[in-house]
Design an enzyme around this catalytic site. Structure first.
Site, PDB file in Angstrom:
ATOM      1  N   PRO A  67       0.690  -1.138  -0.215  1.00 39.49           N
ATOM      2  CA  PRO A  67       0.162   0.006   0.003  1.00 39.49           C
ATOM      3  C   PRO A  67       0.974   1.235  -0.130  1.00 39.49           C
ATOM      4  CG  PRO A  67      -0.272  -1.383   2.308  1.00 39.49           C
ATOM      5  CD  PRO A  67       0.694  -1.989   1.290  1.00 39.49           C
ATOM      6  N   ASP A  68       0.258   2.304  -0.612  1.00 36.08           N
ATOM      7  CA  ASP A  68       1.011   3.546  -0.597  1.00 36.08           C
ATOM      8  C   ASP A  68       0.634   4.184   0.712  1.00 36.08           C
ATOM      9  OD1 ASP A  68      -1.478   4.499  -0.955  1.00 36.08           O
ATOM     10  OD2 ASP A  68      -0.952   5.660  -3.022  1.00 36.08           O
ATOM     11  N   PHE A  69       1.079   5.565   0.714  1.00 35.38           N
ATOM     12  CA  PHE A  69       0.660   6.466   1.852  1.00 35.38           C
ATOM     13  C   PHE A  69      -0.713   7.086   1.864  1.00 35.38           C
ATOM     14  CE2 PHE A  69       5.018   8.038   3.875  1.00 35.38           C
ATOM     15  CZ  PHE A  69       5.171   6.904   4.530  1.00 35.38           C
ATOM     16  N   ARG A  70      -1.089   7.590   0.882  1.00 42.93           N
ATOM     17  CA  ARG A  70      -2.199   8.662   0.730  1.00 42.93           C
ATOM     18  C   ARG A  70      -3.249   8.128  -0.062  1.00 42.93           C
ATOM     19  NH1 ARG A  70       2.417  11.452   0.976  1.00 42.93           N
ATOM     20  NH2 ARG A  70       2.482  12.690   2.788  1.00 42.93           N
ATOM     21  N   ASN A 141      11.024   5.263  -2.597  1.00 46.41           N
ATOM     22  CA  ASN A 141      10.281   3.789  -1.993  1.00 46.41           C
ATOM     23  C   ASN A 141      11.552   3.275  -1.325  1.00 46.41           C
ATOM     24  OD1 ASN A 141       8.188   4.271  -3.081  1.00 46.41           O
ATOM     25  ND2 ASN A 141       8.223   2.872  -4.743  1.00 46.41           N
ATOM     26  N   ILE A 142      11.106   2.654  -0.164  1.00 46.69           N
ATOM     27  CA  ILE A 142      11.951   1.901   0.686  1.00 46.69           C
ATOM     28  C   ILE A 142      11.722   0.412   0.705  1.00 46.69           C
ATOM     29  CG2 ILE A 142      12.305   3.811   2.398  1.00 46.69           C
ATOM     30  CD1 ILE A 142      10.090   2.688   3.957  1.00 46.69           C
ATOM     31  N   ASP A 143      10.946  -0.196  -0.474  1.00 40.45           N
ATOM     32  CA  ASP A 143      10.925  -1.678  -0.519  1.00 40.45           C
ATOM     33  C   ASP A 143      11.974  -2.307  -1.284  1.00 40.45           C
ATOM     34  OD1 ASP A 143      10.482  -0.953  -3.174  1.00 40.45           O
ATOM     35  OD2 ASP A 143       8.273  -0.738  -3.004  1.00 40.45           O
ATOM     36  N   HIS A 160      15.036   7.965   0.234  1.00 44.52           N
ATOM     37  CA  HIS A 160      14.530   7.845   1.824  1.00 44.52           C
ATOM     38  C   HIS A 160      14.975   6.648   2.247  1.00 44.52           C
ATOM     39  CE1 HIS A 160      10.715  10.729   0.672  1.00 44.52           C
ATOM     40  NE2 HIS A 160      12.080  11.556   0.535  1.00 44.52           N
ATOM     41  N   GLY A 231       3.640   7.673 -10.010  1.00 42.63           N
ATOM     42  CA  GLY A 231       3.328   7.155  -8.602  1.00 42.63           C
ATOM     43  C   GLY A 231       3.640   7.862  -7.277  1.00 42.63           C
TER      44      GLY A 231
HETATM   45  P1  CNA Z   1       1.882   8.704  -1.375  1.00 49.48           P
HETATM   46  O1  CNA Z   1       1.817   9.951  -0.877  1.00 49.48           O
HETATM   47  O2  CNA Z   1       1.080   7.575  -0.879  1.00 49.48           O
HETATM   48  O3  CNA Z   1       1.473   8.889  -3.069  1.00 49.48           O
HETATM   49  C1  CNA Z   1       1.163   7.962  -3.890  1.00 49.48           C
HETATM   50  C2  CNA Z   1       0.767   8.258  -5.313  1.00 49.48           C
HETATM   51  O4  CNA Z   1       0.614   7.296  -6.150  1.00 49.48           O
HETATM   52  C3  CNA Z   1      -0.735   8.833  -5.118  1.00 49.48           C
HETATM   53  O5  CNA Z   1      -0.687  10.094  -5.757  1.00 49.48           O
HETATM   54  C4  CNA Z   1      -1.534   7.762  -5.589  1.00 49.48           C
HETATM   55  O6  CNA Z   1      -2.655   8.288  -6.341  1.00 49.48           O
HETATM   56  C5  CNA Z   1      -0.711   7.378  -6.599  1.00 49.48           C
HETATM   57  N1  CNA Z   1      -0.944   5.720  -7.026  1.00 49.48           N
HETATM   58  C6  CNA Z   1      -0.989   4.721  -6.083  1.00 49.48           C
HETATM   59  N2  CNA Z   1      -1.123   3.585  -6.690  1.00 49.48           N
HETATM   60  C7  CNA Z   1      -1.483   3.966  -7.799  1.00 49.48           C
HETATM   61  C8  CNA Z   1      -1.957   3.492  -9.211  1.00 49.48           C
HETATM   62  N3  CNA Z   1      -2.230   1.768  -8.918  1.00 49.48           N
HETATM   63  N4  CNA Z   1      -1.890   3.962 -10.392  1.00 49.48           N
HETATM   64  C9  CNA Z   1      -1.690   5.312 -10.572  1.00 49.48           C
HETATM   65  N5  CNA Z   1      -1.263   6.049  -9.379  1.00 49.48           N
HETATM   66  C10 CNA Z   1      -1.220   5.206  -8.151  1.00 49.48           C
HETATM   67  O7  CNA Z   1       3.515   8.227  -1.548  1.00 49.48           O
HETATM   68  P2  CNA Z   1       4.825   8.850  -2.162  1.00 49.48           P
HETATM   69  O8  CNA Z   1       5.685   7.989  -2.676  1.00 49.48           O
HETATM   70  O9  CNA Z   1       4.373  10.280  -2.903  1.00 49.48           O
HETATM   71  O10 CNA Z   1       5.415   9.752  -0.606  1.00 49.48           O
HETATM   72  C11 CNA Z   1       6.570   9.366  -0.291  1.00 49.48           C
HETATM   73  C12 CNA Z   1       6.580   8.610   1.066  1.00 49.48           C
HETATM   74  C13 CNA Z   1       5.912   7.243   0.830  1.00 49.48           C
HETATM   75  C14 CNA Z   1       8.344   8.095   1.174  1.00 49.48           C
HETATM   76  O11 CNA Z   1       8.760   8.486   2.166  1.00 49.48           O
HETATM   77  C15 CNA Z   1       7.915   6.704   1.199  1.00 49.48           C
HETATM   78  O12 CNA Z   1       8.913   5.920   1.696  1.00 49.48           O
HETATM   79  C16 CNA Z   1       6.670   6.288   1.620  1.00 49.48           C
HETATM   80  N6  CNA Z   1       6.005   4.905   1.192  1.00 49.48           N
HETATM   81  C17 CNA Z   1       7.019   3.767   0.296  1.00 49.48           C
HETATM   82  C18 CNA Z   1       6.381   2.777   0.132  1.00 49.48           C
HETATM   83  C19 CNA Z   1       7.180   1.904  -0.598  1.00 49.48           C
HETATM   84  O13 CNA Z   1       8.234   1.812  -0.371  1.00 49.48           O
HETATM   85  N7  CNA Z   1       6.578   1.104  -1.292  1.00 49.48           N
HETATM   86  C20 CNA Z   1       4.936   2.564   0.689  1.00 49.48           C
HETATM   87  C21 CNA Z   1       4.329   3.213   1.561  1.00 49.48           C
HETATM   88  C22 CNA Z   1       5.067   4.378   1.479  1.00 49.48           C
END
Ligand code: CNA
Length: 338
Positions: A67-70, A141-143, A160, A231
């Site tokens: 899952p993402d953050f927002r 991302n940190i994954d 990050h 993303g």
């Molecule tokens: P965020 O703020 O959650 O934004 C993610 C963006 O991606 C949003 O605008 C969403 O609408 C968009 N999005 C998500 N899924 C989809 C999809 N399937 N298709 C199209 N668009 C999509 O996350 P950010 O990366 O902007 O914020 C930065 C933070 C999140 C960093 O410090 C990370 O460490 C942190 N994070 C990382 C992970 C990971 O490593 N996978 C997971 C969750 C949070």
């Protein structure tokens, strides 16, 4: 990694910034502006984009099940009740961690590399490298999925941080990452052997410095001839502002579910393009336009074979669809410190 100076991660525009949900109505109206994807695909095919910089966030990994953050509903910020914290960002707040590392450690258990595989989007970026077009990828991302899909270390900036190393959060004494992971996964707290404070993986928290490698951006962004943003909600500084540091004539392509950052502006800046919708679908269409689809599928198969082989102890891993350019790619890979 030096910590404690002023260039730290912080939530940008905390007042007045809108959630993804708020943005959806605005973004839909703007989604077809300037023919997005096709225009950029044409530039790439004409050989006009040979120094591509990719800027990415959590949205590139949701297709891998992280899952993402927002994102409303599924994002981590919408599901943090179980961590018992006062506000979502507390989970990555270093002062909060000092008092109570458990919320972060619980989240870390879910994010630790090992249980997720790279998806088509990661391999598309790897293909950019394979074609010799990737100047650098900057990921929040940190994954660890970028490394896992084979993007070499010298092409990647994990802005990050990552779980690949660990250190004491107070005195910064290095701690074996594998021992930190073992402790966290078993609900124990890794303790610094030098000062007895809590050890944490070298993931950058709010208020901490970004890794030294991040500062490569001062050389890369002025050189870029195409910026692809994928993303990310562009809410975290100083990372978010990087997208404004390419030359004004350089095309910028946003691939996201909603318009974010400078792409919320109407009209868009000349040279700005965006394609809104599900990222994996968009990237698949982009690959189709570029004529890369088959190669990406082959690359995915060969890389998955490679990375799974050691786990099942095959003495001579077989590679599907090997080609001469793939060999070149592997040579680069072997130089990687990953
Ligand atoms: P965020 O703020 O959650 O934004 C993610 C963006 O991606 C949003 O605008 C969403 O609408 C968009 N999005 C998500 N899924 C989809 C999809 N399937 N298709 C199209 N668009 C999509 O996350 P950010 O990366 O902007 O914020 C930065 C933070 C999140 C960093 O410090 C990370 O460490 C942190 N994070 C990382 C992970 C990971 O490593 N996978 C997971 C969750 C949070």
């Amino acid at each position: 990694m030096s910590k404690g100076s002023t260039d730290s991660v912080q939530v940008g525009l905390s007042s007045g910034s809108r959630s993804d949900q708020d943005k959806s109505s605005v973004s839909t109206a703007k989604s077809s502006t300037r023919g997005g994807l096709a225009s950029v695909a044409r530039l790439v095919k004409l050989g006009r984009c040979k120094k591509v910089v990719v800027v990415a966030g959590a949205g590139i990994s949701t297709a891998s099940g992280i899952p993402d953050f927002r994102t409303p509903g599924t994002g981590l910020y919408a599901n943090l009740e179980k961590y018992n914290i006062p506000y979502p960002e507390a989970v990555f707040n270093i002062d909060y961690f000092t008092n109570d590392p458990q919320p972060f450690f619980s989240l870390a258990k879910a994010l630790y590399p090992g249980s997720h595989r790279p998806n088509y989007i990661h391999y598309f970026i790897r293909m950019l490298h394979h074609k010799g077009l990737l100047l650098r990828m900057y990921t929040q991302n940190i994954d660890g999925l970028e490394k896992l899909c084979g993007i070499p270390d010298d092409k990647l900036v994990e802005a990050h941080g990552s779980f690949a190393t660990a250190s004491c959060h107070l005195c910064y004494t290095a701690y074996p990452a594998v021992d930190a992971k073992h402790a966290i996964m078993n609900d124990n707290v890794p303790i610094c052997t030098f000062c007895a404070a809590t050890v944490k993986p070298d993931v950058v928290f709010f208020g901490e410095d970004l890794p030294q490698k991040y500062f490569l951006h001062t050389k890369d962004f002025p050189k870029a001839d195409l910026l692809v943003i994928m993303g990310t909600s562009l809410q975290i500084e100083p990372f978010a502002s990087l997208v404004n540091t390419v030359r004004s004539t350089v095309p910028r392509l946003l691939l996201n579910r909603y318009a974010v950052g400078p792409f919320e502006r109407v009209p868009l800046r000349r040279g700005d393009h965006m394609e809104l919708g599900d990222l994996e679908d968009t990237v698949r269409r982009f690959a189709e336009m570029l004529g890369w689809s088959v190669e990406i599928e082959d690359l995915m198969r060969s890389q998955e074979t490679l990375s799974i082989s050691p786990l099942i102890s095959e003495p001579t891993p077989k590679r599907a669809a090997s080609s001469s350019s793939e060999e070149t790619d592997s040579e680069t890979d072997s130089k990687s410190s990953a």
